[in-house]
Motif scaffolding. Structure first.
Motif, PDB file in Angstrom:
ATOM      1  N   UNK A   1       0.866  -1.180   0.000  1.00  0.00           N
ATOM      2  CA  UNK A   1       0.000   0.000   0.000  1.00  0.00           C
ATOM      3  C   UNK A   1       0.894   1.218   0.000  1.00  0.00           C
ATOM      4  N   UNK A   2       0.911   1.967  -1.070  1.00  0.00           N
ATOM      5  CA  UNK A   2       1.882   3.051  -1.197  1.00  0.00           C
ATOM      6  C   UNK A   2       1.517   4.294  -0.383  1.00  0.00           C
ATOM      7  N   UNK A   3       1.671   4.193   0.922  1.00  0.00           N
ATOM      8  CA  UNK A   3       1.432   5.339   1.793  1.00  0.00           C
ATOM      9  C   UNK A   3       2.779   5.955   2.113  1.00  0.00           C
ATOM     10  N   UNK A   4       2.881   7.237   1.965  1.00  0.00           N
ATOM     11  CA  UNK A   4       4.132   7.903   2.251  1.00  0.00           C
ATOM     12  C   UNK A   4       4.024   8.643   3.576  1.00  0.00           C
ATOM     13  N   UNK A   5       4.698   8.105   4.582  1.00  0.00           N
ATOM     14  CA  UNK A   5       4.822   8.804   5.855  1.00  0.00           C
ATOM     15  C   UNK A   5       6.309   8.904   6.141  1.00  0.00           C
ATOM     16  N   UNK A   6       6.732   9.941   6.808  1.00  0.00           N
ATOM     17  CA  UNK A   6       8.169  10.109   7.067  1.00  0.00           C
ATOM     18  C   UNK A   6       8.756   8.923   7.827  1.00  0.00           C
ATOM     19  N   UNK A   7       9.982   8.574   7.501  1.00  0.00           N
ATOM     20  CA  UNK A   7      10.679   7.519   8.237  1.00  0.00           C
ATOM     21  C   UNK A   7      10.733   7.879   9.713  1.00  0.00           C
ATOM     22  N   UNK A   8      10.740   6.881  10.558  1.00  0.00           N
ATOM     23  CA  UNK A   8      10.812   7.027  12.011  1.00  0.00           C
ATOM     24  C   UNK A   8       9.556   7.644  12.617  1.00  0.00           C
ATOM     25  N   UNK A   9       8.465   7.685  11.863  1.00  0.00           N
ATOM     26  CA  UNK A   9       7.191   8.135  12.433  1.00  0.00           C
ATOM     27  C   UNK A   9       6.718   7.067  13.410  1.00  0.00           C
ATOM     28  N   UNK A  10       6.396   7.479  14.630  1.00  0.00           N
ATOM     29  CA  UNK A  10       5.985   6.499  15.643  1.00  0.00           C
ATOM     30  C   UNK A  10       4.479   6.523  15.902  1.00  0.00           C
ATOM     31  N   UNK A  11       3.811   7.600  15.516  1.00  0.00           N
ATOM     32  CA  UNK A  11       2.370   7.655  15.730  1.00  0.00           C
ATOM     33  C   UNK A  11       1.710   8.466  14.624  1.00  0.00           C
ATOM     34  N   UNK A  12       0.590   7.952  14.163  1.00  0.00           N
ATOM     35  CA  UNK A  12      -0.269   8.705  13.254  1.00  0.00           C
ATOM     36  C   UNK A  12      -1.613   8.839  13.954  1.00  0.00           C
ATOM     37  N   UNK A  13      -2.056  10.060  14.083  1.00  0.00           N
ATOM     38  CA  UNK A  13      -3.299  10.389  14.781  1.00  0.00           C
ATOM     39  C   UNK A  13      -4.246  11.001  13.755  1.00  0.00           C
ATOM     40  N   UNK A  14      -5.368  10.347  13.505  1.00  0.00           N
ATOM     41  CA  UNK A  14      -6.342  10.848  12.536  1.00  0.00           C
ATOM     42  C   UNK A  14      -7.660  11.133  13.236  1.00  0.00           C
ATOM     43  N   UNK A  15      -8.449  11.977  12.625  1.00  0.00           N
ATOM     44  CA  UNK A  15      -9.745  12.281  13.211  1.00  0.00           C
ATOM     45  C   UNK A  15     -10.784  12.464  12.118  1.00  0.00           C
ATOM     46  N   UNK A  16     -12.026  12.365  12.535  1.00  0.00           N
ATOM     47  CA  UNK A  16     -13.166  12.537  11.647  1.00  0.00           C
ATOM     48  C   UNK A  16     -14.021  13.668  12.196  1.00  0.00           C
ATOM     49  N   UNK A  17     -14.345  14.604  11.348  1.00  0.00           N
ATOM     50  CA  UNK A  17     -15.241  15.679  11.754  1.00  0.00           C
ATOM     51  C   UNK A  17     -16.277  15.894  10.663  1.00  0.00           C
ATOM     52  N   UNK A  18     -17.411  16.416  11.051  1.00  0.00           N
ATOM     53  CA  UNK A  18     -18.458  16.769  10.091  1.00  0.00           C
ATOM     54  C   UNK A  18     -18.294  18.238   9.741  1.00  0.00           C
ATOM     55  N   UNK A  19     -18.079  18.480   8.481  1.00  0.00           N
ATOM     56  CA  UNK A  19     -17.946  19.867   8.047  1.00  0.00           C
ATOM     57  C   UNK A  19     -19.322  20.454   7.799  1.00  0.00           C
ATOM     58  N   UNK A  20     -19.374  21.726   7.540  1.00  0.00           N
ATOM     59  CA  UNK A  20     -20.648  22.432   7.336  1.00  0.00           C
ATOM     60  C   UNK A  20     -21.497  21.754   6.271  1.00  0.00           C
ATOM     61  N   UNK A  21     -22.784  21.735   6.507  1.00  0.00           N
ATOM     62  CA  UNK A  21     -23.743  21.168   5.555  1.00  0.00           C
ATOM     63  C   UNK A  21     -25.011  21.998   5.615  1.00  0.00           C
ATOM     64  N   UNK A  22     -26.030  21.544   4.927  1.00  0.00           N
ATOM     65  CA  UNK A  22     -27.283  22.297   4.891  1.00  0.00           C
ATOM     66  C   UNK A  22     -28.208  21.969   6.060  1.00  0.00           C
ATOM     67  N   UNK A  23     -27.717  21.194   7.022  1.00  0.00           N
ATOM     68  CA  UNK A  23     -28.472  20.919   8.246  1.00  0.00           C
ATOM     69  C   UNK A  23     -27.627  21.380   9.424  1.00  0.00           C
ATOM     70  N   UNK A  24     -28.246  21.759  10.541  1.00  0.00           N
ATOM     71  CA  UNK A  24     -27.495  22.398  11.622  1.00  0.00           C
ATOM     72  C   UNK A  24     -26.558  21.487  12.413  1.00  0.00           C
TER      73      UNK A  24
END
Length: 196
Positions: A1-24
């Motif tokens: 899987x060709x993912x490019x992350x810097x060498x010696x990276x020890x943690x990847x922290x990802x998040x999910x957020x809901x961006x603005x939409x037509x409902x509140x």
């Protein structure tokens, strides 16, 4: 899987957020199903590693793209359980846009590549979250109209789910139907009862 992350990276922290939409607001839903169905217990086996390695070689046309060593490390060190931390707001929580709904990060420094591998699967929460959010918005509109016209009695039965008819799979019918049931009780979607 060709993912490019810097060498010696020890943690990847990802998040999910809901961006603005037509409902509140957004109503977060569907994560528990995905966790239980796909990520609980021993999910890495030698057979799955070998199958994935063949698939990657065929798909990418190269034998060295698949991270076999990383997956074997997880199988050996964690008996096939994923060294990840996944945190989220509770299912059914109504959250204003632009707030974090879920985070994911690796708990083993040798598995920083794993975070975004699994993040892709976890983004399948968008379909049920969208249904739960739209159902909530519909319920608010119906409630407002019913207050003006007389009674909100049986509000939870005012929008019936026939969504099984237009989705791509039985699983989609189940999880999106369960998302509708967060706010309403009426449904002809029997698959939703198995997920709910």
């Amino acid at each position: 899987f060709p993912v490019t992350i810097p060498l010696n990276t020890s943690m990847v922290y990802s998040y999910l957020e809901a961006r603005k939409a037509d409902i509140p607001n957004v109503c977060f839903f569907g994560l528990q199903y995905l966790l239980q169905r796909y990520l609980s217990g021993k999910v890495v086996t030698l057979d799955k590693i070998e199958q994935a390695e063949r698939h990657f070689a065929r798909y990418f046309g190269k034998p060295n793209v698949f991270n076999r060593g990383g997956w074997e490390y997880i199988l050996k060190k964690y008996n096939g359980r994923l060294p990840l931390s996944i945190r989220a707001v509770p299912e059914g929580t109504i959250v204003p846009h632009s707030n974090v709904l879920m985070t994911i990060f690796n708990t083993d420094p040798k598995c920083s590549w794993l975070t975004n591998y699994v993040e892709t699967l976890l983004l399948h929460v968008w379909a049920p979250t969208t249904v739960a959010s739209r159902s909530l918005q519909s319920k608010m509109v119906l409630k407002d109209c019913l207050v003006k016209s007389g009674s909100i009695k049986d509000l939870e039965y005012k929008l019936h789910d026939f969504g099984y008819r237009g989705v791509s799979s039985y699983e989609t019918a189940g999880i999106c139907g369960a998302a509708h049931l967060v706010h309403f009780q009426g449904s002809d979607n029997l698959a939703a009862n198995e997920v709910n």
